[in-house]
Write an enzyme that holds these catalytic residues in place. Structure first.
Site, short mmCIF file in Angstrom:
data_model
loop_
_atom_site.label_atom_id
_atom_site.label_comp_id
_atom_site.label_asym_id
_atom_site.label_seq_id
_atom_site.Cartn_x
_atom_site.Cartn_y
_atom_site.Cartn_z
N ARG A 116 -9.04 0.36 3.76
CA ARG A 116 -8.12 1.31 3.10
C ARG A 116 -6.78 0.65 2.82
O ARG A 116 -6.06 1.07 1.92
CB ARG A 116 -7.88 2.53 4.01
CG ARG A 116 -9.04 3.48 4.13
CD ARG A 116 -8.62 4.70 4.87
NE ARG A 116 -7.33 5.15 4.42
CZ ARG A 116 -6.51 5.90 5.15
NH1 ARG A 116 -6.88 6.29 6.34
NH2 ARG A 116 -5.35 6.27 4.70
N ASP A 161 3.66 0.49 12.25
CA ASP A 161 2.38 -0.02 11.74
C ASP A 161 2.07 -1.43 12.24
O ASP A 161 0.95 -1.90 12.15
CB ASP A 161 2.34 0.00 10.20
CG ASP A 161 2.41 1.42 9.68
OD1 ASP A 161 2.73 1.59 8.49
OD2 ASP A 161 2.16 2.36 10.46
N CYS A 163 -5.17 8.32 8.90
CA CYS A 163 -5.42 7.81 10.25
C CYS A 163 -5.02 8.85 11.30
O CYS A 163 -4.03 9.54 11.18
CB CYS A 163 -4.61 6.53 10.48
SG CYS A 163 -5.16 5.20 9.42
N ARG A 203 0.04 15.01 12.94
CA ARG A 203 0.83 14.48 11.82
C ARG A 203 1.13 15.65 10.88
O ARG A 203 0.52 15.82 9.85
CB ARG A 203 0.08 13.37 11.11
CG ARG A 203 -0.17 12.15 12.00
CD ARG A 203 -0.90 11.05 11.27
NE ARG A 203 -0.02 10.32 10.35
CZ ARG A 203 -0.47 9.35 9.53
NH1 ARG A 203 -1.75 9.07 9.49
NH2 ARG A 203 0.36 8.71 8.74
N LYS A 205 0.84 -1.21 0.00
CA LYS A 205 0.00 0.00 0.00
C LYS A 205 0.87 1.25 0.00
O LYS A 205 0.68 2.15 -0.81
CB LYS A 205 -0.89 0.01 1.23
CG LYS A 205 -1.48 1.39 1.59
CD LYS A 205 -2.35 1.38 2.78
CE LYS A 205 -1.82 2.02 4.00
NZ LYS A 205 -1.57 3.43 4.09
N ASN A 206 1.88 1.31 0.90
CA ASN A 206 2.61 2.56 1.07
C ASN A 206 3.63 2.83 -0.03
O ASN A 206 4.20 3.92 -0.10
CB ASN A 206 3.25 2.62 2.46
CG ASN A 206 2.17 2.77 3.53
OD1 ASN A 206 1.04 3.16 3.23
ND2 ASN A 206 2.50 2.43 4.76
C1 EPZ Z 1 3.87 6.87 6.44
O1 EPZ Z 1 3.18 7.94 7.06
C2 EPZ Z 1 2.84 5.76 6.31
N1 EPZ Z 1 1.73 6.24 5.50
C3 EPZ Z 1 2.33 5.35 7.67
O2 EPZ Z 1 1.53 4.19 7.46
C4 EPZ Z 1 3.51 4.93 8.56
O3 EPZ Z 1 3.03 4.72 9.87
C5 EPZ Z 1 4.58 6.02 8.57
O4 EPZ Z 1 4.96 6.38 7.23
C6 EPZ Z 1 5.83 5.58 9.33
O5 EPZ Z 1 6.35 4.43 8.76
C7 EPZ Z 1 1.90 6.30 4.15
O6 EPZ Z 1 2.94 5.95 3.63
C8 EPZ Z 1 0.71 6.78 3.36
P1 EPZ Z 1 6.27 9.91 8.61
P2 EPZ Z 1 3.88 9.41 7.13
O7 EPZ Z 1 6.31 11.15 7.84
O8 EPZ Z 1 4.61 9.65 5.89
C9 EPZ Z 1 6.51 13.21 12.00
C10 EPZ Z 1 -0.33 2.84 7.63
O9 EPZ Z 1 -0.87 2.28 8.59
N2 EPZ Z 1 6.52 14.16 10.88
O10 EPZ Z 1 7.36 8.91 8.48
O11 EPZ Z 1 2.86 10.38 7.57
C11 EPZ Z 1 5.18 12.47 12.12
O12 EPZ Z 1 4.26 13.22 12.88
C12 EPZ Z 1 0.13 4.27 7.77
O13 EPZ Z 1 -0.09 2.29 6.51
C13 EPZ Z 1 6.79 15.49 11.14
O14 EPZ Z 1 6.99 15.89 12.29
O15 EPZ Z 1 4.90 9.16 8.33
C14 EPZ Z 1 5.60 11.19 12.81
O16 EPZ Z 1 5.68 11.43 14.19
C15 EPZ Z 1 -0.18 4.82 9.13
N3 EPZ Z 1 6.80 16.38 10.11
C16 EPZ Z 1 6.99 10.93 12.25
O17 EPZ Z 1 7.46 12.18 11.73
C17 EPZ Z 1 6.58 15.97 8.81
O18 EPZ Z 1 6.62 16.83 7.90
C18 EPZ Z 1 7.03 9.90 11.13
O19 EPZ Z 1 6.08 10.30 10.16
C19 EPZ Z 1 6.31 14.61 8.57
C20 EPZ Z 1 6.30 13.71 9.61
#
Ligand code: EPZ
Length: 441
Positions: free
Chosen positions: A406, A314, A124, A129, A29-30
């Protein structure tokens, strides 16, 4: 465009059956939710195989169609996308708002058109986020980015993006992939430092490179992108889904069954396999499958979720469900999000004994769970409730299953194939009927 009353669905699960048999894992998915927007940057026809049949990919393909792309399924998991005629225009914002991955349209539209207008991403809800690192990257590449009234506006200051050196303050999967997208067609070289290293980032880079891009170092903490003038068409197959595979591994272990999980890349599952072995579960790795044999009793373990190659966040909720059954006290530390324990309240309805304090959950295991009506708080939390329901005494009803759909292709069908007593039941609740009215475009 028309309106219809949305039919609500729930899963009804009768616990106590150990899973046995074989399950085929779908495309990641991702990876898919980044590769579909990436197709927007290709001035040609992309043939993409192993697309998972889930609502997130459906929504992104609808958005691309609304931008003028021709989208044609050659079979249930292979899609042909022709973006030669796409033109910059308003996209269906009500769809963008529903998914987190809509942020990839910023990078893709900036790369293709030099301009982007999207909504703030949905997805989610487990804590704040932000997308500040995405904005930092796009700004460094020469775009003016602003957020107003729930929309994100980005415009390349001189019509085209240019290469830049970007250090990510936080390891972010989304920001890493979004910057790779935008930099692929920028003028000059971009270096991303402190990049995320997930397998789906490598998959996006491989997709772009097969279309003529020049992305190196994906999968390490430093990614270098040399911008090219255009991307040509081609074919690509998406990697298997690490988290879907992990979910079935945990389900097999929790129910005490024996399941062969096929079409996987064992290397991507190493952390999950290692943690399950600590519980006493047997995990045997083959070339493109893993065999999981549940133990008669599960041992307690501690888990700390981290960016890849650490234990995936996840997989935290599914493991939380399993650890309610393990003998002893387990501690889960959520290292990525600030509030990913909402599902614990649902587990408590089934008799789980768990204390949560901020990013730490202490699980008193060794007890039988009892079936109850529960909700899927988000995608992976929903999977956790299904696992808990399959292990519980009695019947569990899981509502809000749209979250699960989803990210898991044919979840109920695959579980039934493995012997689970689970069915999808349509129901109407007593909430205001107007809340169930949805627009179908
Ligand atoms: C991706 O989300 C995935 N979603 C998430 O999967 C997954 O949990 C996550 O990566 C971590 O592996 C998709 O790929 C669509 P991050 P993403 O940016 O990109 C903070 C699922 O269940 N952050 O790596 O949103 C954020 O708040 C979903 O498949 C900032 O502070 O994750 C978090 O604490 C849920 N500023 C951490 O970094 C930013 O600009 C990691 O978030 C971006 C993120």
């Amino acid at each position: 465009m028309y309106w219809k009353v949305q039919v609500l669905e729930k899963y009804v699960i009768k616990g106590g059956t150990a899973l046995h048999g074989e399950v085929e894992i779908s495309g990641a998915k991702n990876a898919a939710v980044a590769i579909i927007p990436a197709a927007l940057m290709v001035d040609g026809v992309c043939c993409i195989e192993n697309i998972p049949q889930i609502s997130d990919t459906d929504m992104l393909l609808t958005i691309l169609r609304d931008l003028g792309a021709k989208v044609r399924f050659l079979n249930k998991s292979t899609v042909e996308i022709d973006c030669t005629k796409v033109r910059y225009q308003d996209a269906p914002y009500e769809l963008m708002r529903k998914i987190r991955a809509s942020y990839y349209l910023i990078g893709a539209m900036l790369g293709r058109f030099g301009s982007a207008k999207t909504t703030m991403p949905g997805g989610c809800n487990f804590g704040v986020r932000p997308i500040d690192q995405h904005i930092k990257g796009m700004t460094a590449l020469g775009a003016d980015v602003s957020v107003k009234n729930g929309f994100v506006y980005a415009d390349a200051r001189d019509g085209k993006l240019h290469g830049a050196r970007i250090y990510l303050d936080k390891v972010s999967v989304g920001a890493t992939m979004n910057i790779i997208l935008a930099a692929a067609l920028a003028q000059g070289r971009t270096i991303i430092e402190n990049a995320a290293r997930e397998p789906h980032i490598v998959d996006l880079a491989n997709f772009l490179n097969s279309m003529g891009a020049d992305v190196r170092g994906a999968g390490t903490d430093t990614v270098k992108i040399n911008g090219v003038d255009k991307l040509h068409g081609g074919s690509y197959a998406i990697i298997p889904d690490q988290i879907e595979a992990g979910t079935y591994m945990v389900a097999a272990a929790a129910t005490g069954g024996e399941v062969l999980i096929k079409n996987v890349i064992p290397r991507h599952l190493e952390c999950i396999s290692a943690k399950l072995r600590e519980t006493g579960t047997i995990v045997q790795e083959y070339e493109d499958s893993v065999l999981v044999k549940g133990a008669s009793t599960l041992r307690r373990v501690n888990i700390k979720t981290l960016p890849y190659p650490g234990f995936p966040t996840d997989m935290q909720p599914p493991m939380g469900a399993l650890l309610c059954l393990a003998n002893g006290t387990s501690v889960i530390t959520e290292g990525v999000y600030d509030n990913r324990f909402k599902y614990i309240n649902e587990l408590r309805k089934m008799g789980a004994e768990v204390q949560v304090d901020g990013r730490v959950a202490v699980i008193e295991g060794g007890r039988r769970l009892t079936g109850a009506p529960v909700q899927a708080c988000d995608l992976r939390a929903g999977a956790a409730m299904v696992i808990a329901g399959m292990c519980a005494v009695g019947t569990t009803e899981v509502e809000d299953v749209h979250y699960i759909e989803r990210g898991y292709e044919n979840f109920v069908g695959k579980l039934r194939e493995l012997g689970a007593d689970i069915e999808i039941v349509n129901f109407s609740d007593d909430s205001d009927p107007s809340e169930k009215i949805v627009m179908i475009s």
